[in-house]
Structure formats: C-alpha cells, structure tokens
Design an enzyme around this catalytic site. Structure first.
Site: not given
Ligand code: AP5
Length: 216
Positions: A13, A88, A127, A160, A171
């Site tokens: 994402k 989410r 990552r 991270r 998660r």
């Molecule tokens: P990446 O693009 O980083 O993946 P992502 O889907 O963004 O993964 P996240 O771990 O950031 O998602 P998340 O939702 O768990 O964390 P968030 O920060 O939102 O890609 C991953 C890897 O793959 C990278 O190395 C990339 O280069 C590679 N890659 C990407 N696309 C590829 C492809 N097509 N092919 C090959 N490789 C590829 O949330 C963190 C925390 O914040 C949560 O746990 C929660 O505590 C809190 N939080 C955030 N939002 C909310 C909410 N709305 N409500 C409540 N709590 C929240």
C-alpha cells in the site's frame, strides 16, 4: 479524487501510495506514517499511541478518525488525497462516509491488495524504511540506488520496529479479525476492487491507473 489503498501488512500500500501521489500530484496520507512520526517527535499523540503501535494493535477509532479528518480537510487535499491504511475498521469506514457526505464528497471504490501470506513475510523481512521521506524500499525487490540510503534524502534506511516476527504475526491476526470485515462493508455497496498485489510494483501501479476513471 479519493483513493483508498487497503490490504494486509506488507501488501504494498505504502509503495503504491508514494507512486500515485507523485503521478497525480496529490498528498498521500498514511496513518501508520503519521503515528510513527508522532512517536519519533514525542508529541502527546505519539506518547498516547506508542505502546499500541509497538504491540501491533489498532489505535482507537476516535483518535484515528479525528486525525484523518483534520488532515483531509486541509487545503492541499482539495484536488484529492490518497489514504493508505485508513479506514481499517468498519466503524472507521462508516465515519469516513459520514464525513465525506457532510463535505459533499463521495468515495467510489477502495482498492484491496491481495498478496499471498508467504510473500507478505518476504516483503516485510526485506523492507527498508526512510523515516523522514517515508519512502519504502526492499533489499531485493526495490533496492535503493546506494545501499542503506534513501534515494530522495540520503538519510539512513531502517527496519521498522513493528516488523519483528512476533509483532508481525499479531498484526496479521488483527488484520484478519478487525480489518478484513471492511472488505465486506464495501463489497456490499459495490465499492470494492481487488488488485493482484503479487505482480511487480510497476504492474500494480498500472492496474490501479487503469481502474481509475481519471487515469491517463
Ligand atoms: P509496503 O508498501 O511498505 O507495504 P504496506 O502495505 O504499506 O505495509 P505496512 O506494513 O506499512 O502496512 P500496515 O498497514 O501494517 O502498517 P501501517 O504503517 O499502515 O511494502 C512492503 C515491502 O514490499 C516493501 O519492502 C516494498 O518495497 C515491497 N513491495 C511493495 N510492493 C511490491 C511488489 N508489487 N512486488 C514486490 N515487492 C513489493 O500501520 C502501522 C500501525 O499503525 C498499525 O499496526 C496500527 O497500530 C496503526 N494504524 C495505522 N492506521 C490505523 C488505523 N486506520 N486505525 C488504527 N490503527 C492504525
């Protein structure tokens, strides 16, 4: 234009949000990035959410909604915004709809990234994250030009804290239990589009562009 990117941790994402933001010249707002920045800066919000994020749990709906609405109400979002990691929970999705309706806006569709669990593990394990620019790299799939340094800012890339295996497992459980019901919510209203997130980064981007009415 409101683009919502939805999917499990590591689905890609954030990667696509960055690319789409550049392409459309609109802000990309990641709730996860916002919380990580608040924790790093030691703000009251950061102190409030630190333990929750480190445990891999969800921040409360009220706090997330408030911060998202404040952000998307800002003038730079007038042309559009990319929401990465929000909504989410079903409660967040319902509140977002209400807020948009009150502002005479509408969310047409969310993009759900579908990626195999083994691939999610590989992606998160490799990552690399740039805390200032918020750019995301992967040691194999998407390496920086200079090892360990962000292409944009030259800052040192880090792993991270919530990418350690135990927290990642939790998660994923949280995603299955609390977040995946959001899919049914949008499906029931014909506002859900599944994206094959297993394809290379450029192909995923093209798939999203092709699905957007405003795409070139
Ligand atoms: P990446 O693009 O980083 O993946 P992502 O889907 O963004 O993964 P996240 O771990 O950031 O998602 P998340 O939702 O768990 O964390 P968030 O920060 O939102 O890609 C991953 C890897 O793959 C990278 O190395 C990339 O280069 C590679 N890659 C990407 N696309 C590829 C492809 N097509 N092919 C090959 N490789 C590829 O949330 C963190 C925390 O914040 C949560 O746990 C929660 O505590 C809190 N939080 C955030 N939002 C909310 C909410 N709305 N409500 C409540 N709590 C929240």
């Amino acid at each position: 234009m409101i683009i919502v990117l939805f999917g499990p941790p590591g689905a890609g994402k954030g990667t696509q949000a960055n690319i789409l933001a550049k392409h459309f010249d609109i802000p990309n707002f990641s709730t996860g990035d916002m919380f990580r920045a608040a924790i790093a800066a030691g703000t009251p919000v950061g102190r409030q959410v630190k333990a929750v994020i480190e445990a891999g749990d969800l921040v409360s709906d009220d706090l997330v909604n408030q911060l998202v609405f404040e952000r998307i109400n800002q003038v730079d979002c007038a042309k559009g915004v990319i929401l990465d990691g929000y909504p989410r929970t079903v409660a967040q999705a319902e509140e977002l709809d209400k807020w948009l309706e009150n502002h005479h806006l509408h969310l047409d569709v969310i993009f759900e990234f579908q990626v195999d669990e083994q691939e999610l593990v590989t992606r998160r394990a490799g990552r690399l994250y740039a805390p200032i620019s918020k750019r995301v790299y992967h040691v194999d799939n998407n390496p920086p030009k200079v090892a360990g340094k962000c292409d944009e800012t030259g800052e040192t890339l880090v792993q991270r804290d919530d990418d350690n295996p135990e927290v990642v497992k939790h998660r994923l459980d949280v995603y299955r239990e609390q977040t995946s019901p959001v899919i049914a919510f949008y499906k029931a209203q014909n506002r859900h589009l599944a994206i094959d997130g297993m394809t290379p980064i450029d192909d995923v981007f093209q798939t999203i562009l092709n699905a957007l009415p405003q795409a070139d």
